[in-house]
Enzyme design. Structure first.
Site, PDB file in Angstrom:
ATOM      1  N   SER A   1       5.598 -26.682 -73.972  1.00  0.00           N
ATOM      2  CA  SER A   1       6.216 -27.838 -74.651  1.00  0.00           C
ATOM      3  C   SER A   1       6.767 -27.414 -76.003  1.00  0.00           C
ATOM      4  O   SER A   1       6.031 -26.892 -76.841  1.00  0.00           O
ATOM      5  CB  SER A   1       5.180 -28.927 -74.890  1.00  0.00           C
TER       6      SER A   1
ATOM      7  N   ARG B   1      -2.977 -31.997 -80.675  1.00  0.00           N
ATOM      8  CA  ARG B   1      -2.185 -30.818 -81.056  1.00  0.00           C
ATOM      9  C   ARG B   1      -2.292 -30.511 -82.553  1.00  0.00           C
ATOM     10  O   ARG B   1      -1.317 -30.082 -83.184  1.00  0.00           O
ATOM     11  CB  ARG B   1      -0.708 -31.019 -80.708  1.00  0.00           C
TER      12      ARG B   1
ATOM     13  N   GLU C   1       6.592 -28.271 -81.772  1.00  0.00           N
ATOM     14  CA  GLU C   1       5.172 -27.910 -81.592  1.00  0.00           C
ATOM     15  C   GLU C   1       4.858 -26.461 -81.988  1.00  0.00           C
ATOM     16  O   GLU C   1       3.904 -26.225 -82.720  1.00  0.00           O
ATOM     17  CB  GLU C   1       4.775 -28.232 -80.135  1.00  0.00           C
TER      18      GLU C   1
HETATM   19  N1  EPU Z   1       8.586 -36.682 -67.709  1.00  0.00           N
HETATM   20  C1  EPU Z   1       9.923 -37.002 -67.681  1.00  0.00           C
HETATM   21  N2  EPU Z   1      10.847 -35.987 -67.647  1.00  0.00           N
HETATM   22  C2  EPU Z   1      10.466 -34.677 -67.632  1.00  0.00           C
HETATM   23  C3  EPU Z   1       9.089 -34.357 -67.646  1.00  0.00           C
HETATM   24  C4  EPU Z   1       8.167 -35.387 -67.703  1.00  0.00           C
HETATM   25  O1  EPU Z   1      10.324 -38.164 -67.702  1.00  0.00           O
HETATM   26  O2  EPU Z   1      11.329 -33.820 -67.601  1.00  0.00           O
HETATM   27  C5  EPU Z   1       7.600 -37.771 -67.752  1.00  0.00           C
HETATM   28  C6  EPU Z   1       6.656 -37.669 -66.553  1.00  0.00           C
HETATM   29  O3  EPU Z   1       7.189 -38.349 -65.471  1.00  0.00           O
HETATM   30  C7  EPU Z   1       5.386 -38.296 -67.082  1.00  0.00           C
HETATM   31  C8  EPU Z   1       5.432 -38.007 -68.578  1.00  0.00           C
HETATM   32  O4  EPU Z   1       6.757 -37.603 -68.888  1.00  0.00           O
HETATM   33  O5  EPU Z   1       5.414 -39.693 -66.905  1.00  0.00           O
HETATM   34  C9  EPU Z   1       4.419 -36.950 -68.987  1.00  0.00           C
HETATM   35  O6  EPU Z   1       4.742 -35.728 -68.321  1.00  0.00           O
HETATM   36  P1  EPU Z   1       3.673 -34.549 -68.163  1.00  0.00           P
HETATM   37  O7  EPU Z   1       2.512 -35.021 -67.358  1.00  0.00           O
HETATM   38  O8  EPU Z   1       4.381 -33.342 -67.684  1.00  0.00           O
HETATM   39  O9  EPU Z   1       3.098 -34.312 -69.617  1.00  0.00           O
HETATM   40  P2  EPU Z   1       3.799 -34.100 -71.034  1.00  0.00           P
HETATM   41  O10 EPU Z   1       3.365 -35.205 -71.919  1.00  0.00           O
HETATM   42  O11 EPU Z   1       5.263 -33.891 -70.937  1.00  0.00           O
HETATM   43  C10 EPU Z   1       1.796 -32.782 -72.027  1.00  0.00           C
HETATM   44  C11 EPU Z   1       1.540 -31.517 -72.761  1.00  0.00           C
HETATM   45  C12 EPU Z   1       1.587 -30.329 -71.801  1.00  0.00           C
HETATM   46  C13 EPU Z   1       0.511 -30.527 -70.755  1.00  0.00           C
HETATM   47  C14 EPU Z   1       0.780 -31.855 -70.030  1.00  0.00           C
HETATM   48  C15 EPU Z   1      -0.318 -32.205 -69.063  1.00  0.00           C
HETATM   49  C16 EPU Z   1       2.352 -31.940 -75.007  1.00  0.00           C
HETATM   50  C17 EPU Z   1       3.383 -31.654 -76.050  1.00  0.00           C
HETATM   51  N3  EPU Z   1       2.517 -31.351 -73.830  1.00  0.00           N
HETATM   52  O12 EPU Z   1       3.118 -32.732 -71.507  1.00  0.00           O
HETATM   53  O13 EPU Z   1       1.291 -29.167 -72.533  1.00  0.00           O
HETATM   54  O14 EPU Z   1       0.503 -29.472 -69.823  1.00  0.00           O
HETATM   55  O15 EPU Z   1       0.823 -32.931 -70.996  1.00  0.00           O
HETATM   56  O16 EPU Z   1      -1.439 -32.617 -69.771  1.00  0.00           O
HETATM   57  O17 EPU Z   1       1.406 -32.667 -75.278  1.00  0.00           O
HETATM   58  C18 EPU Z   1       2.243 -27.271 -73.659  1.00  0.00           C
HETATM   59  O18 EPU Z   1       1.767 -27.705 -74.696  1.00  0.00           O
HETATM   60  O19 EPU Z   1       2.870 -26.206 -73.650  1.00  0.00           O
HETATM   61  C19 EPU Z   1       2.096 -28.035 -72.440  1.00  0.00           C
HETATM   62  C20 EPU Z   1       2.721 -27.681 -71.325  1.00  0.00           C
END
Ligand code: EPU
Length: 342
Positions: A238, A164, A334
């Site tokens: 995010s 990012r 972000e």
């Molecule tokens: N999780 C929770 N609670 C929640 C949501 C998620 O505990 O409400 C846990 C999930 O169970 C999982 C972990 O958090 O173990 C990661 O969740 P997720 O796969 O949704 O990914 P993220 O790290 O929350 C990042 C990116 C997203 C991208 C996803 C998939 C960032 C800041 N965000 O989210 O990007 O779609 O990975 O690769 O890195 C964006 O930037 O707008 C965005 C949506």
């Protein structure tokens, strides 16, 4: 091309926040861009470049000429044995590009399906999702310097990509208007389903063969199941980055909180889940004053009808404080914040 004064900006940001810009122009070709940069210099106003406003928070009025970069066009620059090199203009919609490449049989972008916004914004935060980041396909970024119109080209290394992050958020911040990017895609089908949510998706559907098309479909389906559509529930995806911690710090945190999702990075640091920590602090589904935290994803703040970016930032600060108190970790916002005028 028309210059607007005192432009209301709600339609130009996916959080649907209200603010005024001193001036606004939408450019659809290079001549219009040059005219706009010249206008800003003559008027003595700053330039703020905008795509589709899907990663910004308008915290107040914007004292600048907002230039919406809407130049379109996709060109095949070269076809190598198994690869293709494309030049894509900055105003193209990212998701439409992903769909178009898939239709042409050019592979590599499927994991990045459904990311809102424009191609020109994509290198700024090195968009990434489901195990792929833009930096893995990007060859060059083409831009013009705001100060003197000079065209510049940055190769992949010069962009200093990281999670990012890129030079466009740091040394080049507010210095350039990105005009196009060159990317290299594969004409041979190969897929990356290593990201846990994708691996699970295919493990649960043994009859679905992972192909670029089914990976695209899977990413679209996973995103739709937990990320709100900004045109219905205004948001910027995010709101916080996942913090990168030194491995010793992550190990200590994990010992205290064994459920914390952690992802080791190539440089030895560990990315920890901001969503999980916010979730543990019971923010998911929170709603007050027409603002809230999405019930399906704790990283997504939603505007349910507020005008006020300042209020949204106040909610973000409360979340940052509670995560800091519970975990000792500082969350970083972000999206880019505009309109915090002195
Ligand atoms: N999780 C929770 N609670 C929640 C949501 C998620 O505990 O409400 C846990 C999930 O169970 C999982 C972990 O958090 O173990 C990661 O969740 P997720 O796969 O949704 O990914 P993220 O790290 O929350 C990042 C990116 C997203 C991208 C996803 C998939 C960032 C800041 N965000 O989210 O990007 O779609 O990975 O690769 O890195 C964006 O930037 O707008 C965005 C949506």
């Amino acid at each position: 091309m028309k210059f607007y004064r005192d432009k209301l900006m709600r339609k130009h940001n996916t959080l649907a926040l209200q603010a005024r810009a001193d001036a606004f122009v939408c450019v659809t070709n290079d001549d219009e861009l040059l005219e706009s940069l010249g206008w800003a210099r003559t008027e003595g106003v700053a330039v703020v470049v905008l795509g589709q406003g899907s990663n910004i928070v308008l915290a107040g009025d914007v004292q600048a000429l907002v230039v919406q970069q809407a130049v379109r066009g996709i060109e095949v620059l070269d076809t190598l044995n198994s690869d293709v090199i494309l030049r894509v203009a900055a105003g193209e919609n990212w998701h439409e590009l992903v769909q178009w490449t898939l239709q042409q049989g050019y592979y590599g972008l499927e994991n990045l399906a459904l990311i809102p916004g424009t191609v020109g914004a994509s290198p700024i935060q090195n968009i990434g999702a489901y195990g792929v980041e833009l930096q893995s396909v990007l060859l060059q970024v083409h831009a013009r310097q705001i100060a003197d119109d000079k065209p510049v080209t940055l190769d992949n290394a010069a962009c200093q990509f990281n999670y990012r992050d890129s030079i466009f958020k740091r040394e080049c911040k507010d210095q350039l208007v990105i005009t196009a990017i060159d990317i290299q895609l594969s004409r041979r089908s190969s897929v990356n389903i290593s990201y846990p949510a994708l691996a699970t998706f295919f493990a649960e559907r043994p009859d679905v063969e992972p192909t670029p098309q089914t990976v695209f479909d899977a990413v679209v389906s996973i995103r739709r199941s937990k990320l709100p559509d900004p045109s219905i529930e205004p948001n910027v995806g995010s709101f916080f980055k996942n913090p990168l911690l030194r491995s010793e710090m992550a190990a200590l945190l994990l010992a205290k909180h064994p459920g914390l999702p952690c992802f080791s990075q190539a440089d030895g640091s560990v990315k920890v889940s901001a969503a999980w920590m916010i979730d543990q602090c019971r923010w998911k589904g929170h709603r007050a004053d027409d603002l809230g935290v999405h019930p399906q994803h704790a990283l997504v703040l939603v505007n349910y009808g507020s005008d006020s970016g300042a209020q949204l930032l106040a909610l973000a600060s409360e979340i940052v404080s509670s995560v800091h108190d519970a975990f000792g970790v500082e969350l970083e916002v972000e999206p880019r914040i505009y309109g915090l005028n002195p």
